[in-house]
Write a protein that holds these residues in place. Structure first.
Motif, short mmCIF file in Angstrom:
data_model
loop_
_atom_site.label_atom_id
_atom_site.label_comp_id
_atom_site.label_asym_id
_atom_site.label_seq_id
_atom_site.Cartn_x
_atom_site.Cartn_y
_atom_site.Cartn_z
N LYS A 1 35.59 66.10 41.69
CA LYS A 1 36.76 65.24 41.76
C LYS A 1 36.49 64.16 42.80
O LYS A 1 35.73 64.38 43.74
N LEU A 2 37.12 63.02 42.60
CA LEU A 2 36.84 61.88 43.46
C LEU A 2 38.11 61.05 43.65
O LEU A 2 38.76 60.69 42.67
N ASP A 3 38.47 60.77 44.89
CA ASP A 3 39.55 59.84 45.18
C ASP A 3 38.97 58.43 45.24
O ASP A 3 38.17 58.12 46.12
N LEU A 4 39.37 57.60 44.30
CA LEU A 4 38.82 56.25 44.16
C LEU A 4 39.92 55.23 44.39
O LEU A 4 40.96 55.25 43.73
N ARG A 5 39.70 54.33 45.34
CA ARG A 5 40.60 53.18 45.49
C ARG A 5 40.03 52.03 44.67
O ARG A 5 38.99 51.47 45.02
N ILE A 6 40.70 51.68 43.60
CA ILE A 6 40.24 50.62 42.71
C ILE A 6 41.23 49.47 42.75
O ILE A 6 42.45 49.67 42.76
N ALA A 7 40.70 48.26 42.79
CA ALA A 7 41.52 47.05 42.88
C ALA A 7 41.22 46.13 41.71
O ALA A 7 40.12 46.13 41.17
N THR A 8 42.22 45.34 41.34
CA THR A 8 42.01 44.24 40.39
C THR A 8 42.49 42.96 41.05
O THR A 8 43.56 42.94 41.67
N TYR A 9 41.69 41.91 40.90
CA TYR A 9 41.97 40.67 41.62
C TYR A 9 41.51 39.49 40.76
O TYR A 9 40.31 39.25 40.63
N ASN A 10 42.48 38.79 40.17
CA ASN A 10 42.16 37.52 39.51
C ASN A 10 42.11 36.47 40.61
O ASN A 10 43.14 36.09 41.18
N VAL A 11 40.90 35.99 40.90
CA VAL A 11 40.70 35.15 42.07
C VAL A 11 40.87 33.66 41.79
O VAL A 11 40.79 32.84 42.70
N CYS A 12 41.06 33.29 40.51
CA CYS A 12 41.29 31.89 40.14
C CYS A 12 40.18 30.99 40.68
O CYS A 12 40.43 29.88 41.17
N GLY A 13 38.94 31.47 40.57
CA GLY A 13 37.81 30.71 41.11
C GLY A 13 37.68 29.34 40.50
O GLY A 13 37.63 28.32 41.21
N HIS A 14 37.62 29.28 39.16
CA HIS A 14 37.46 28.00 38.48
C HIS A 14 38.78 27.44 37.97
O HIS A 14 38.80 26.34 37.41
N VAL B 1 39.89 18.85 35.18
CA VAL B 1 39.68 18.38 33.81
C VAL B 1 38.21 18.50 33.44
O VAL B 1 37.85 18.93 32.33
N ALA B 2 37.32 18.13 34.37
CA ALA B 2 35.89 18.21 34.09
C ALA B 2 35.41 19.65 33.92
O ALA B 2 34.48 19.92 33.17
N THR B 3 36.09 20.58 34.60
CA THR B 3 35.63 21.97 34.60
C THR B 3 36.26 22.80 33.50
O THR B 3 35.57 23.55 32.80
N ILE B 4 37.58 22.69 33.34
CA ILE B 4 38.27 23.56 32.37
C ILE B 4 38.96 22.78 31.26
O ILE B 4 39.64 23.36 30.42
N GLY B 5 38.84 21.46 31.27
CA GLY B 5 39.38 20.65 30.19
C GLY B 5 40.86 20.33 30.31
O GLY B 5 41.46 19.76 29.39
#
Length: 375
Positions: free
Chosen positions: A48-61, A71-75
């Motif tokens: 058994k394992l206690d796991l701290r898991i995270a999710t992070y949308n960092v909005c890099g681009h 506009v040049a990067t994502i239109g």
């Protein structure tokens, strides 16, 4: 918490049809072999394992400094303008993860693949600053460069599943087996989703260095469009049903169809782009139909922190509050969840997003107890 139930008839038919069209791109020959390291070896107790898991949308681009760069990067223009990614924002994101003491974190929006209409978009200039910052803080990047994978319709190369990278605490975990070989990892195409660069999900096997226990982490980023919208392919769909179908396809493949991953604990995390729990029209419902629960719902009420905030902050100051959460962590029903936390980017009541935020999402993490399945 939802209980397991048969899938809704209409949504089940949609998901079944979509499943037949899914294309899995293998990243390791071992990924199809249950002999390459599934559940616990015969004769020893399950770990058994206690796991701290995270999710992070960092909005890099997606959160760039100026309209011209956006506009040049994502239109299109960016809804939220933030400082340049490589000039400190990526390092600040890494600091957020360290402060949360995450054992594993799945990240989204770290660059996109170049497409025929947006040839200058890339992944590497977003991946490298974050990976360098994470490594300097004791984390490692799980494999995500699927060399040779190409878009099944347009034919151009695919890199890293369009900007999703998973990082882990290198003191505790490894993406290598005891002999130094890469553990199975893979990419799953989602053909109903809209983006012409190809929508995918990525998964990695990780190994606990102390016990040798292996588990699978799935990094997800579902379709963002609202119902009735038309995408660049000219499709107008019920995008809530698409999110359901894509989530269900991913979960069915990894927990039922893949001979390797179905023998291991699997945790799904990411930006599901919907707070809905509607039957047949939400990621939440797709996972519930397959016997998985939202870690938020499973955590004891007195161990939920930051619950007053929305997970998508939209670049607004003060951060918006309310029950809507679009960033989720799903675990097998019955998995103990010790705590669930939404980490607000700031508690300031006024000021500029540029000065206060690293992303237009707030990080979410949970501590879950995962266990090797009994044989």
């Amino acid at each position: 918490m939802r209980t397991f139930r048969p899938p809704a008839r209409l949504a089940g038919a949609l998901a079944a049809a979509a499943c037949a069209a899914a294309v899995a791109v293998s990243a390791s020959p071992a990924s199809a072999s249950p002999a390459s390291g599934g559940g616990p070896a015969a004769g020893r107790p399950a770990h058994k394992l206690d796991l701290r898991i995270a999710t992070y949308n960092v909005c890099g681009h997606g959160c760039l400094p100026t309209k011209e760069i956006c506009v040049a990067t994502i239109g299109r223009d960016c809804a939220t303008k933030l400082p340049p990614w490589a000039d400190g924002r990526a390092a600040a994101v890494a600091d957020d993860i360290v402060r949360a003491r995450a054992g594993v974190v799945v990240t989204q929006e770290i660059g996109n693949n170049a497409t025929p209409t947006q040839p200058i978009v890339d992944v590497e200039s977003y991946r490298k600053p974050l990976t360098d910052a994470m490594r300097a803080r004791g984390y490692e990047e799980a494999p995500a460069d699927y060399a040779g994978a190409r878009h099944p319709q347009y034919g151009y190369p695919l890199k890293s599943g369009a900007g999703r990278y998973t990082y882990y605490d290198a003191r505790r975990f490894s993406h290598l087996d005891e002999r130094g070989r890469e553990l199975p990892h893979d990419l799953l195409w989602l053909p109903d989703s809209t983006e012409i660069y190809g929508k995918t999900m990525t998964w990695n096997t990780l190994r606990d260095r102390v016990t040798g226990m292996r588990f699978v982490v799935v990094n997800m980023h579902l379709e963002y469009r609202k119902n009735g919208a038309t995408d660049p392919n000219g499709w107008t769909k019920n995008w809530d049903q698409v999110r359901y179908a894509d989530a269900r396809r991913t979960a069915e493949y990894l927990t039922r169809d893949n001979a390797y991953t179905r023998t291991l604990p699997v945790v799904f995390a990411g930006d599901m782009n919907s707070a809905s729990q509607e039957d047949g029209a939400s990621a939440y419902d797709a996972f519930a139909d397959l016997g998985y629960s939202d870690a938020h719902d499973t955590a004891p009420a007195n161990r939920r922190h930051g619950d007053e905030y929305m997970s998508f902050n939209g670049g607004k100051i003060p951060l918006p509050q309310g029950p809507d959460k679009i960033d989720h962590i799903f675990v097998k029903a019955g998995t103990p969840v010790r705590q669930w936390t939404l980490v607000p980017q700031t508690t300031a009541q006024s000021g500029a997003a540029w000065d206060l935020l690293r992303s237009d999402h707030n990080m979410v993490h949970a501590t879950v107890r995962i266990e090797e399945p009994a044989r």
